[in-house]
Scaffold this motif. Structure first.
Motif, PDB file in Angstrom:
ATOM      1  N   LYS A   1       0.800  -1.410  -0.014  1.00 55.87           N
ATOM      2  CA  LYS A   1      -0.204  -0.247  -0.039  1.00 55.87           C
ATOM      3  C   LYS A   1       1.056   1.272   0.002  1.00 55.87           C
ATOM      4  O   LYS A   1       0.644   2.295  -0.625  1.00 55.87           O
ATOM      5  CB  LYS A   1      -1.072   0.117   1.254  1.00 55.87           C
ATOM      6  CG  LYS A   1      -2.139  -1.114   1.091  1.00 55.87           C
ATOM      7  CD  LYS A   1      -2.944  -1.152   2.323  1.00 55.87           C
ATOM      8  CE  LYS A   1      -4.361  -1.840   2.109  1.00 55.87           C
ATOM      9  NZ  LYS A   1      -4.086  -3.193   1.910  1.00 55.87           N
ATOM     10  N   CYS A   2       2.087   1.416   0.669  1.00 57.73           N
ATOM     11  CA  CYS A   2       2.942   2.401   0.775  1.00 57.73           C
ATOM     12  C   CYS A   2       3.570   2.621  -0.395  1.00 57.73           C
ATOM     13  O   CYS A   2       3.528   3.870  -1.125  1.00 57.73           O
ATOM     14  CB  CYS A   2       3.950   2.066   1.842  1.00 57.73           C
ATOM     15  SG  CYS A   2       4.862   3.396   2.197  1.00 57.73           S
ATOM     16  N   SER A   3       3.871   1.459  -1.347  1.00 54.32           N
ATOM     17  CA  SER A   3       4.330   1.661  -2.668  1.00 54.32           C
ATOM     18  C   SER A   3       3.382   2.218  -3.558  1.00 54.32           C
ATOM     19  O   SER A   3       3.985   3.155  -4.344  1.00 54.32           O
ATOM     20  CB  SER A   3       4.964   0.581  -3.028  1.00 54.32           C
ATOM     21  OG  SER A   3       5.955  -0.061  -2.287  1.00 54.32           O
ATOM     22  N   ALA A   4       2.229   2.081  -3.375  1.00 52.76           N
ATOM     23  CA  ALA A   4       1.061   2.417  -4.348  1.00 52.76           C
ATOM     24  C   ALA A   4       0.829   3.742  -3.964  1.00 52.76           C
ATOM     25  O   ALA A   4       0.464   4.601  -5.000  1.00 52.76           O
ATOM     26  CB  ALA A   4      -0.163   1.372  -4.313  1.00 52.76           C
ATOM     27  N   ALA A   5       0.935   4.075  -2.806  1.00 51.17           N
ATOM     28  CA  ALA A   5       0.779   5.581  -2.290  1.00 51.17           C
ATOM     29  C   ALA A   5       1.695   6.302  -2.929  1.00 51.17           C
ATOM     30  O   ALA A   5       1.443   7.584  -3.325  1.00 51.17           O
ATOM     31  CB  ALA A   5       0.392   5.894  -0.895  1.00 51.17           C
ATOM     32  N   GLY A   6       2.933   5.862  -2.906  1.00 47.99           N
ATOM     33  CA  GLY A   6       3.995   6.667  -3.309  1.00 47.99           C
ATOM     34  C   GLY A   6       3.891   7.046  -4.796  1.00 47.99           C
ATOM     35  O   GLY A   6       4.403   7.933  -5.277  1.00 47.99           O
ATOM     36  N   LEU A   7       3.686   5.784  -5.565  1.00 46.13           N
ATOM     37  CA  LEU A   7       3.440   6.195  -7.123  1.00 46.13           C
ATOM     38  C   LEU A   7       2.375   6.937  -7.468  1.00 46.13           C
ATOM     39  O   LEU A   7       2.450   8.075  -8.254  1.00 46.13           O
ATOM     40  CB  LEU A   7       3.289   4.485  -7.781  1.00 46.13           C
ATOM     41  CG  LEU A   7       3.134   4.493  -9.087  1.00 46.13           C
ATOM     42  CD1 LEU A   7       4.474   4.710  -9.941  1.00 46.13           C
ATOM     43  CD2 LEU A   7       2.334   3.434  -9.772  1.00 46.13           C
ATOM     44  N   ASP A   8       1.401   6.850  -6.501  1.00 41.00           N
ATOM     45  CA  ASP A   8       0.160   7.856  -6.831  1.00 41.00           C
ATOM     46  C   ASP A   8       0.513   9.515  -6.515  1.00 41.00           C
ATOM     47  O   ASP A   8       0.400  10.233  -7.523  1.00 41.00           O
ATOM     48  CB  ASP A   8      -0.864   7.746  -5.744  1.00 41.00           C
ATOM     49  CG  ASP A   8      -2.056   8.466  -5.914  1.00 41.00           C
ATOM     50  OD1 ASP A   8      -2.169   9.484  -6.486  1.00 41.00           O
ATOM     51  OD2 ASP A   8      -3.316   8.067  -5.542  1.00 41.00           O
ATOM     52  N   VAL A   9       1.537   9.470  -5.703  1.00 40.94           N
ATOM     53  CA  VAL A   9       1.797  10.924  -5.266  1.00 40.94           C
ATOM     54  C   VAL A   9       2.898  11.404  -6.359  1.00 40.94           C
ATOM     55  O   VAL A   9       2.982  12.508  -6.799  1.00 40.94           O
ATOM     56  CB  VAL A   9       2.384  11.157  -3.710  1.00 40.94           C
ATOM     57  CG1 VAL A   9       2.784  12.640  -3.496  1.00 40.94           C
ATOM     58  CG2 VAL A   9       1.391  10.704  -2.628  1.00 40.94           C
ATOM     59  N   LEU A  10       3.804  10.690  -6.451  1.00 41.10           N
ATOM     60  CA  LEU A  10       5.041  10.713  -7.607  1.00 41.10           C
ATOM     61  C   LEU A  10       4.181  11.087  -9.015  1.00 41.10           C
ATOM     62  O   LEU A  10       4.732  12.006  -9.560  1.00 41.10           O
ATOM     63  CB  LEU A  10       5.805   9.624  -7.628  1.00 41.10           C
ATOM     64  CG  LEU A  10       6.676   9.366  -6.852  1.00 41.10           C
ATOM     65  CD1 LEU A  10       7.333   7.921  -7.054  1.00 41.10           C
ATOM     66  CD2 LEU A  10       7.928  10.353  -6.800  1.00 41.10           C
ATOM     67  N   SER A  11       3.169  10.645  -9.404  1.00 42.58           N
ATOM     68  CA  SER A  11       2.495  10.997 -10.562  1.00 42.58           C
ATOM     69  C   SER A  11       1.854  12.381 -10.484  1.00 42.58           C
ATOM     70  O   SER A  11       1.820  12.964 -11.505  1.00 42.58           O
ATOM     71  CB  SER A  11       1.374   9.974 -10.754  1.00 42.58           C
ATOM     72  OG  SER A  11       0.229  10.190 -10.075  1.00 42.58           O
ATOM     73  N   THR A  12       1.540  13.045  -9.358  1.00 43.75           N
ATOM     74  CA  THR A  12       0.820  14.230  -9.295  1.00 43.75           C
ATOM     75  C   THR A  12       2.095  15.373  -9.481  1.00 43.75           C
ATOM     76  O   THR A  12       1.927  16.452  -9.869  1.00 43.75           O
ATOM     77  CB  THR A  12       0.287  14.519  -7.819  1.00 43.75           C
ATOM     78  OG1 THR A  12       1.212  14.342  -6.826  1.00 43.75           O
ATOM     79  CG2 THR A  12      -0.899  13.309  -7.601  1.00 43.75           C
TER      80      THR A  12
ATOM     81  N   LEU B   1      -1.897   0.991 -12.738  1.00 46.03           N
ATOM     82  CA  LEU B   1      -2.833   1.780 -13.364  1.00 46.03           C
ATOM     83  C   LEU B   1      -3.856   2.724 -12.883  1.00 46.03           C
ATOM     84  O   LEU B   1      -3.920   3.910 -13.057  1.00 46.03           O
ATOM     85  CB  LEU B   1      -3.650   0.971 -14.662  1.00 46.03           C
ATOM     86  CG  LEU B   1      -2.810   0.375 -15.589  1.00 46.03           C
ATOM     87  CD1 LEU B   1      -3.566  -0.349 -16.511  1.00 46.03           C
ATOM     88  CD2 LEU B   1      -2.313   1.565 -16.613  1.00 46.03           C
ATOM     89  N   GLY B   2      -4.584   2.146 -11.756  1.00 46.40           N
ATOM     90  CA  GLY B   2      -5.395   2.823 -11.043  1.00 46.40           C
ATOM     91  C   GLY B   2      -4.488   4.038 -10.042  1.00 46.40           C
ATOM     92  O   GLY B   2      -5.075   5.066  -9.991  1.00 46.40           O
ATOM     93  N   ALA B   3      -3.393   3.855  -9.571  1.00 54.20           N
ATOM     94  CA  ALA B   3      -2.659   4.684  -8.972  1.00 54.20           C
ATOM     95  C   ALA B   3      -2.353   6.060  -9.599  1.00 54.20           C
ATOM     96  O   ALA B   3      -2.103   7.096  -9.030  1.00 54.20           O
ATOM     97  CB  ALA B   3      -1.365   4.164  -8.212  1.00 54.20           C
ATOM     98  N   ILE B   4      -1.807   6.017 -11.015  1.00 53.34           N
ATOM     99  CA  ILE B   4      -1.432   6.709 -11.753  1.00 53.34           C
ATOM    100  C   ILE B   4      -2.611   7.466 -12.481  1.00 53.34           C
ATOM    101  O   ILE B   4      -2.513   8.509 -13.158  1.00 53.34           O
ATOM    102  CB  ILE B   4      -0.298   6.504 -12.765  1.00 53.34           C
ATOM    103  CG1 ILE B   4      -0.857   5.469 -13.694  1.00 53.34           C
ATOM    104  CG2 ILE B   4       0.704   5.849 -12.046  1.00 53.34           C
ATOM    105  CD1 ILE B   4       0.184   5.096 -14.989  1.00 53.34           C
TER     106      ILE B   4
END
Length: 853
Positions: free
Chosen positions: A372-383, A416-419
């Motif tokens: 979950k932490c890695s997915a959250a990191g990918l999400d924030v990095l994409s912003t 795909l959902g995270a980004i």
């Protein structure tokens, strides 16, 4: 001074007998516990417990530890009413045992010490500070570790105490202890090193003077321990560096390249604890005032690591639960209704005061893991980096979607959902291809692949709805997605049902009129689901139906024969006392508003039942609310504090007679021992309700609780980065501001000790009236203690410029005047250039423009 207390042999024997019986199998535990409860009536009962725990060396370990734990529970409630002689005896007993050879006993000593400091304050126990300082320089590893454990728990619970004036001490406790803790970074004992780093991490959150003065030494110590052989030490180092990135990014900037290399390696560490702590760095980097250019060259190496870490591991509890449900469904086993304790109490939508994660709801907070932490990191990095990530991410995702191993496929869909939001522009041209790739996965053999596919499609609902308005085949694709989600709604696995219903609700809201010709098939699927679902998923289904009603309004009327019969059947089968009535009633409320006169055939029976069970005016509601605020169930407390906040907003006069007690219960809910995963929604609502009460209370009503409340709120704000959900941190920042706005005088003298973490949290709060209240409180404290603002000047400036639009003219003018005052005063003492240089260029530029500096 009274006579020294001496335990009587008969009393010791009787209490030891009861404590021993508790551990024996086959005994009537309830009867034994009742007898121990009756012992509380004796004034010296806690003295006996202290003697047994700390000095009865011949007794079994479990008996002594039970005495210590019972003592801790008693002290929370009884310490303030204990005589000074008895307090003195208990304190001496605890100091005697702080270096006990038994680690469990030492840790129980630390817990008791923290309780006494929390209730009585460090100034009332000067011997403790002296003892801890001595133990920190001791060659006895037991004494050293015992003192560190006690100090860690004090810093965790009441860090403000380390800035108090202790009689006979040469300086503030933090100034006495910080240098000794820094020297322990070189200790040969692993536990000592780890605890010393962890304690200083806690202190850094509030940045007392002693930490600020030794910050370079602290950072040098973290760097020196970065490759320590102990995984626990490395975890603590990662926590410290992540926190410093948030609090003092300018201090890390000269070393940022090496830190990124270190965190990148640590995110791949074989120890999941180290990997998880270091993985928090990537989100923190994006949220800190740091030039993203520093991280850009590392994206090619970082993103594949995050994608790899997003896979479920072989022993994940969630996998086991979902697969077990799948096996049961395939075997034809009808799912059983969940037990009461398995279903969270219903919370009205407007009364849940915390946000949930992108992929998981509030129940998942206590399951935070590397995936979950890695997915959250990918999400924030994409912003931050947006579409430039796509050439790295998309080829990996495409390749993984073809893999035979389901965990790999699932992680690709999660990516795909995270980004979906951060890379929206670059993904739009590929949307049709992506949806084409995703849709077959709604029928995957693995339930978690089906579930994550529904979630990911929900993340793209807004873009799908936009394309459906265009004459290029977007409507056909929307139909395919809708079919996939409806298949999920009727899936055999309850976990897939949950994800599909949530995604369907998102699509309903986004697509609006595009769904008008599809209502019949949607409502048929939802009606069938209503006959199959158990209680937990029924609530999500009701929410999806309510969302559809809100979006479609009068369009639902022709379909009443489809969806109302199963709802009415459920309604008639529920007793007046069944709590499942509440979510169904909320669904009926949305349906009644949407259907208008068409709801008339159902209105009379619904109204009569509401009238029968809702006699609020003649009920003992206030007493029930107070009772529920102290219920053992976190779910009940969550609902109760939501109601308290609503009552404060709309009818404060009804709450005021119980205000002192409710304020104390809210404070108790924010005790560090309570702010944990399962309790977090209740803590969130307690914190929010406290803010609502504050702005409706009188200053004199708040004055008596202002300092105890400050300690609780600062404890949350100063917690290590990543240890608290963002929602509780922001709620605490807002509530502290509201408290300061109404009752600033008791808080202002202590501003320097909490302004840095407070302003760091305020920086991320979105612009709204709650943020205005918080900044009005900040301004009130700065007016009374402008010098206190210098302790967190960087964070203060970052918070001020975090506003997009300040709609309150009075607040805007006041912030401008305060910042101009700082500039004038600092220029007079030749310090403005130094303070200004501490700011990031973008912050300095916006502050200059915003405040005419």
């Amino acid at each position: 001074m009274g006579s020294p207390w001496t335990p009587q042999e008969a009393g010791v024997h009787q209490i030891c007998y009861l404590l021993a019986e508790v551990h024996k199998p086959g005994t009537d535990q309830g009867q034994i516990l009742d007898q121990l409860e009756q012992c509380k009536a004796f004034p010296d009962f806690n003295n006996y417990l202290a003697f047994i725990f700390a000095q009865a060396d011949s007794l079994p370990l479990e008996v002594r530890q039970s005495a210590g734990l019972l003592l801790k529970n008693n002290l929370k409630d009884q310490y303030e009413g204990t005589t000074e002689d008895f307090r003195r005896y208990i304190k001496l007993a605890l100091l005697h045992a702080i270096g006990n050879p038994s680690k469990p006993l030492r840790h129980t000593v630390g817990t008791n010490v923290a309780v006494i400091v929390g209730v009585g304050g460090l100034p009332t126990w000067p011997e403790l500070l002296s003892a801890i300082a001595t133990c920190l320089e001791s060659s006895d590893p037991h004494a050293l570790e015992g003192a560190l454990d006690a100090l860690y728990k004090i810093c965790e619970d009441t860090p403000v105490q380390l800035e108090s004036e202790v009689p006979g001490a040469p300086d503030r406790p933090s100034s006495v202890l910080v240098p000794r803790l820094l020297r322990l970074f070189q200790s040969p004992h692993e536990d000592a090193k780890c605890l010393a780093v962890s304690i200083l991490n806690l202190l850094a959150g509030g940045m007392p003077h002693a930490m600020a003065a030794n910050l370079d030494t602290y950072l040098a110590g973290l760097f020196a321990l970065a490759h320590d052989p102990s995984t626990e030490v490395r975890k603590a180092v990662c926590t410290g560096l992540v926190q410093m990135l948030q609090l003092q990014p300018d201090r890390l900037q000269p070393h940022m390249h090496d830190i990124i290399e270190y965190m990148l390696a640590s995110t791949q560490d074989g120890d999941e604890g180290v990997a998880l702590e270091s993985c928090e760095f990537w989100s923190a980097f994006c949220e800190a005032a740091v030039d993203p250019q520093t991280l850009r060259p590392f994206l090619g190496r970082l993103l594949p690591v995050l994608l790899k870490n997003m896979m479920y591991d072989d022993f994940d509890e969630e996998v086991a639960d979902v697969e077990a449900a799948e096996d049961a469904a395939l075997s034809g086993i009808v799912p059983q209704e969940e037990k009461d304790q398995e279903v969270k109490p219903f919370i009205h939508k407007a009364s849940a005061h915390g946000d949930s994660g992108s992929e998981s709801d509030g129940e998942e907070i206590n399951r935070w893991n590397l995936r979950k932490c890695s997915a959250a990191g990918l999400d924030v990095l994409s912003t931050v980096f947006g579409d430039e990530m796509l050439p790295i991410v998309i080829p990996i995702v495409r390749q993984r979607l073809q893999e035979g191993e389901w965990r790999v496929r699932e992680s690709a869909i999660l990516a795909l959902g995270a980004i979906s939001e951060g890379c929206a522009t670059g993904l739009l041209p590929h949307l049709e291809d992506m949806v084409t790739m995703l849709l077959p996965k709604t029928g995957d053999a693995r339930p978690l692949v089906r579930s994550i596919t529904c979630w990911a499609l929900g993340r793209y609902a807004h873009f799908l709805a936009q394309r459906a308005q265009q004459p290029n085949g977007g409507l056909a694709q929307l139909d395919k997605v809708l079919q996939g989600l409806l298949a999920g709604v009727l899936d055999r696995n309850k976990h897939v049902q949950e994800a599909a219903c949530s995604a369907l609700a998102t699509l309903e809201e986004a697509a609006g009129s595009a769904l008008e010709g599809r209502l019949q098939v949607m409502l048929e699927a939802m009606a069938l689901a209503a006959t199959r679902y158990t209680r937990k998923n029924l609530r999500i289904l009701y929410d999806a139906l309510s969302t559809l009603a809100d979006a479609q309004r009068g369009n639902l009327a022709p379909h009443i024969p489809v969806f109302m019969p199963p709802l009415i059947q459920r309604w008639q089968g529920l007793d007046d006392t069944d709590r499942e009535l509440l979510p169904l009633l909320e669904c009926f409320t949305s349906l009644a508003q949407a259907l208008g006169p068409a709801f008339e055939p159902f209105a009379a029976p619904v109204f009569k039942r509401c009238e029968r069970i809702g006699l609020v005016a003649s009920s003992n509601l206030r007493a029930m609310v107070v009772q529920c605020c102290q219920d053992a169930s976190a779910d009940v407390r969550q609902s109760a504090f939501a109601l308290v906040g609503d009552l404060a907003q709309n009818c404060m006069q009804y709450v005021r007679p119980a205000l002192p007690l409710i304020l104390e219960l809210a404070r108790a809910s924010l005790d560090p021992s309570m702010v944990t995963g399962p309790n977090m929604p209740a803590c969130n609502n307690a914190c929010w309700s406290l803010g609502e009460l504050a702005i409706k209370a009188q200053p004199e009503e708040l004055a008596v609780v202002a300092m105890p409340m400050l300690e609780r709120l600062v404890g949350i704000l100063a917690a290590p980065l990543g240890s608290m959900p963002r929602s509780i941190t922001e709620n605490s920042a807002i509530t502290l501001g509201r408290l300061a706005w109404i009752c600033p005088d008791p808080l202002a003298p202590h501003l320097e000790h909490f302004i840095a973490p407070w302003c760091s949290a305020l920086r991320t709060v979105r612009d709204d009236v709650e943020k205005e209240h918080a900044f009005l409180g900040l301004a009130a404290l700065l007016r009374l203690n402008a010098r206190g603002g210098l302790g967190g000047f960087v964070q203060l400036c970052e918070a001020v410029v975090s506003w997009h639009i300040i709609r309150c003219d009075g607040l805007r003018h006041e912030l401008i005047q305060l910042m101009q005052m700082y500039r004038t005063n600092l220029v007079q003492v030749n310090q403005w250039d130094r303070y200004s240089a501490m700011l990031q260029p973008a912050v300095r530029e916006k502050l200059t423009s915003m405040c005419q500096l």
